[in-house]
Design a protein around this motif. Sequence first.
Motif, PDB file in Angstrom:
ATOM      1  N   ALA A  97       0.795  -1.315   0.079  1.00 16.42           N
ATOM      2  CA  ALA A  97      -0.114   0.200  -0.066  1.00 16.42           C
ATOM      3  C   ALA A  97       0.850   1.164   0.060  1.00 16.42           C
ATOM      4  CB  ALA A  97      -0.934   0.027   1.232  1.00 16.42           C
ATOM      5  N   GLN A  98       0.379   2.220  -0.594  1.00 15.05           N
ATOM      6  CA  GLN A  98       1.175   3.417  -0.824  1.00 15.05           C
ATOM      7  C   GLN A  98      -0.085   4.456  -0.031  1.00 15.05           C
ATOM      8  OE1 GLN A  98       1.299   6.942  -1.411  1.00 15.05           O
ATOM      9  NE2 GLN A  98       1.620   6.956  -3.461  1.00 15.05           N
ATOM     10  N   LEU A  99       0.414   5.011   1.268  1.00 18.16           N
ATOM     11  CA  LEU A  99      -0.762   5.495   1.933  1.00 18.16           C
ATOM     12  C   LEU A  99      -0.496   7.163   2.034  1.00 18.16           C
ATOM     13  CD1 LEU A  99      -0.954   3.067   4.680  1.00 18.16           C
ATOM     14  CD2 LEU A  99      -2.577   3.364   2.755  1.00 18.16           C
ATOM     15  N   ASP A 100       0.748   7.525   1.694  1.00 22.60           N
ATOM     16  CA  ASP A 100       1.219   9.178   1.747  1.00 22.60           C
ATOM     17  C   ASP A 100       0.130   9.906   1.104  1.00 22.60           C
ATOM     18  OD1 ASP A 100       4.828   9.085   1.936  1.00 22.60           O
ATOM     19  OD2 ASP A 100       3.740   7.153   1.074  1.00 22.60           O
ATOM     20  N   GLY A 101      -0.459   9.595   0.079  1.00 21.53           N
ATOM     21  CA  GLY A 101      -1.593  10.466  -0.194  1.00 21.53           C
ATOM     22  C   GLY A 101      -2.818  10.590   0.593  1.00 21.53           C
ATOM     23  N   GLN A 115       3.080   3.995  10.443  1.00 22.48           N
ATOM     24  CA  GLN A 115       2.934   2.824  11.039  1.00 22.48           C
ATOM     25  C   GLN A 115       2.417   1.847   9.933  1.00 22.48           C
ATOM     26  OE1 GLN A 115       0.806   3.802  14.476  1.00 22.48           O
ATOM     27  NE2 GLN A 115       2.719   3.742  15.747  1.00 22.48           N
ATOM     28  N   ASN A 116       1.183   2.186   9.222  1.00 20.43           N
ATOM     29  CA  ASN A 116       0.354   1.623   8.385  1.00 20.43           C
ATOM     30  C   ASN A 116       1.364   1.141   7.111  1.00 20.43           C
ATOM     31  OD1 ASN A 116      -1.590   1.347  10.270  1.00 20.43           O
ATOM     32  ND2 ASN A 116      -3.104   3.246   8.963  1.00 20.43           N
ATOM     33  N   SER A 117       2.102   2.090   6.590  1.00 17.97           N
ATOM     34  CA  SER A 117       2.892   1.898   5.509  1.00 17.97           C
ATOM     35  C   SER A 117       3.896   0.840   5.784  1.00 17.97           C
ATOM     36  CB  SER A 117       3.929   3.247   5.169  1.00 17.97           C
ATOM     37  OG  SER A 117       2.830   4.046   4.787  1.00 17.97           O
ATOM     38  N   TRP A 118       4.608   0.693   6.987  1.00 19.59           N
ATOM     39  CA  TRP A 118       5.509  -0.188   7.425  1.00 19.59           C
ATOM     40  C   TRP A 118       4.692  -1.637   7.708  1.00 19.59           C
ATOM     41  CZ3 TRP A 118      10.805  -0.715   7.423  1.00 19.59           C
ATOM     42  CH2 TRP A 118      11.404   0.362   7.153  1.00 19.59           C
ATOM     43  N   SER A 149       9.914  -1.344  -4.920  1.00 15.05           N
ATOM     44  CA  SER A 149       9.644  -0.207  -6.142  1.00 15.05           C
ATOM     45  C   SER A 149      10.715   0.076  -6.421  1.00 15.05           C
ATOM     46  CB  SER A 149       8.814   0.869  -5.003  1.00 15.05           C
ATOM     47  OG  SER A 149       8.787   1.989  -5.533  1.00 15.05           O
ATOM     48  N   GLY A 150      10.913   0.830  -7.676  1.00 17.13           N
ATOM     49  CA  GLY A 150      12.126   1.586  -8.246  1.00 17.13           C
ATOM     50  C   GLY A 150      12.287   2.892  -7.120  1.00 17.13           C
ATOM     51  N   THR A 151      11.358   3.390  -6.520  1.00 14.69           N
ATOM     52  CA  THR A 151      11.785   4.296  -5.264  1.00 14.69           C
ATOM     53  C   THR A 151      12.448   3.965  -4.415  1.00 14.69           C
ATOM     54  OG1 THR A 151       9.793   3.973  -4.151  1.00 14.69           O
ATOM     55  CG2 THR A 151       9.409   5.357  -6.009  1.00 14.69           C
ATOM     56  N   THR A 180       7.279   9.536   0.850  1.00 12.08           N
ATOM     57  CA  THR A 180       8.357   9.336   1.957  1.00 12.08           C
ATOM     58  C   THR A 180       8.297   7.945   2.580  1.00 12.08           C
ATOM     59  OG1 THR A 180       8.671  11.682   2.139  1.00 12.08           O
ATOM     60  CG2 THR A 180       9.685  10.227   3.668  1.00 12.08           C
ATOM     61  N   ALA A 181       6.848   7.884   3.158  1.00  4.65           N
ATOM     62  CA  ALA A 181       6.725   6.578   3.976  1.00  4.65           C
ATOM     63  C   ALA A 181       6.826   5.474   3.088  1.00  4.65           C
ATOM     64  CB  ALA A 181       5.480   6.637   4.579  1.00  4.65           C
TER      65      ALA A 181
END
Length: 266
Positions: A97-101, A115-118, A149-151, A180-181
Motif C-alpha cells: 500500500a502507498q498511503l502517503d496520499g 505505521q500502516n505503511s510499514w 519499488s523503483g523508488t 516518503t513513508a
Amino acid sequence: MSLGKIVLITGANTGIGYQIVRALCASTSKYNIILSGRSLDKVNRAVADAKAEFPSSPSQLEPLQVDIEHDDSILKAFEAVKSKYGKIDALVNNAGAQLDGQFISGKISEREMWQNSWNVNTSGTQVMTSTFAPLLILSSDPRLLFITSGTSTISGTEDMNMHFNKSPDAGWPKTGFQITAYRSAKAGLNMMMREWYRILKNDGVKVWAISPGFLATGLGMGNPEALKKMGAQDPEIAGPFIRDVLEGGRDKDAGKVLTSNGIQDW
C-alpha cells in the motif's frame, strides 16, 4: 489429477498481483495458483475473470482470504493451504500500500501513514513469509519473491531526473509529490529480502525482490490514466517478467533486486 507448481500470490485480485495471475494462466505450464486478498468477494471475482479470459489454461485457480495486517488471518490462511496442499512451491509477496496520499489529503494522521505503511509493506510481509516458510521449504524448487519499488533504491535518490527526488521549495508546510513513508518501507523490504536470502540459503530457496517499474496501477489512490501521461507503463508488462523469474529465467540473480532488464542498485 496431478498438481502443478503451487504459487501463492498476495494481493492477487488487482494491479500487479492480478497481472501475475494472468501471465501464469497464459503459460503452457500447469500451475495451482492461489489468489489471496483481503476481500474474498474481490478475489472470487478475480478468479472468475481469469477463468473467463483463459478458458483453456491448464492451470487451476483457487481463492484465499488473507489480510497480511492481521496475524490471525495469516494463520487461518496457512492452515487452509497446509490442509489442502501440504506445501507451496512459490510465495509472491505482492500485497502492499502507498498511503502517503491519504495523509496529504487529511484522511489519516502522519503517524498512521508511517505505521500502516510499514505494517502492510514490511511487517505484514515478514509475518506472511515466516508463517508460510515451513511449507515453502518442502518444495523441490522453492521460490520467494518480494514486490518492491523503483523508488526504494538509496543510491538512486541522487537521480534528480526522477520527480520524487526533487527538493520542494523552502518554507513550511512542504507541498507537492511525496511518497516518503512508502519508499522508506520498500527500502526496508529490500533489506528484509536479503535476510530471507541468508536465512533460507541452506534450504535451497531462491529469493528475489522484484522492481517492476513505473506502472499505471491504482496504488495509493493513483489515477492510472494520469499516471500514463506521466510516463507510466501498462501494468500488464509486469506479469510475463515475474513469470519468467518463477520459471527460472533469473536464477543467476538470486538475492538481488531485479528489474526487467537488469539489477536495481541498492
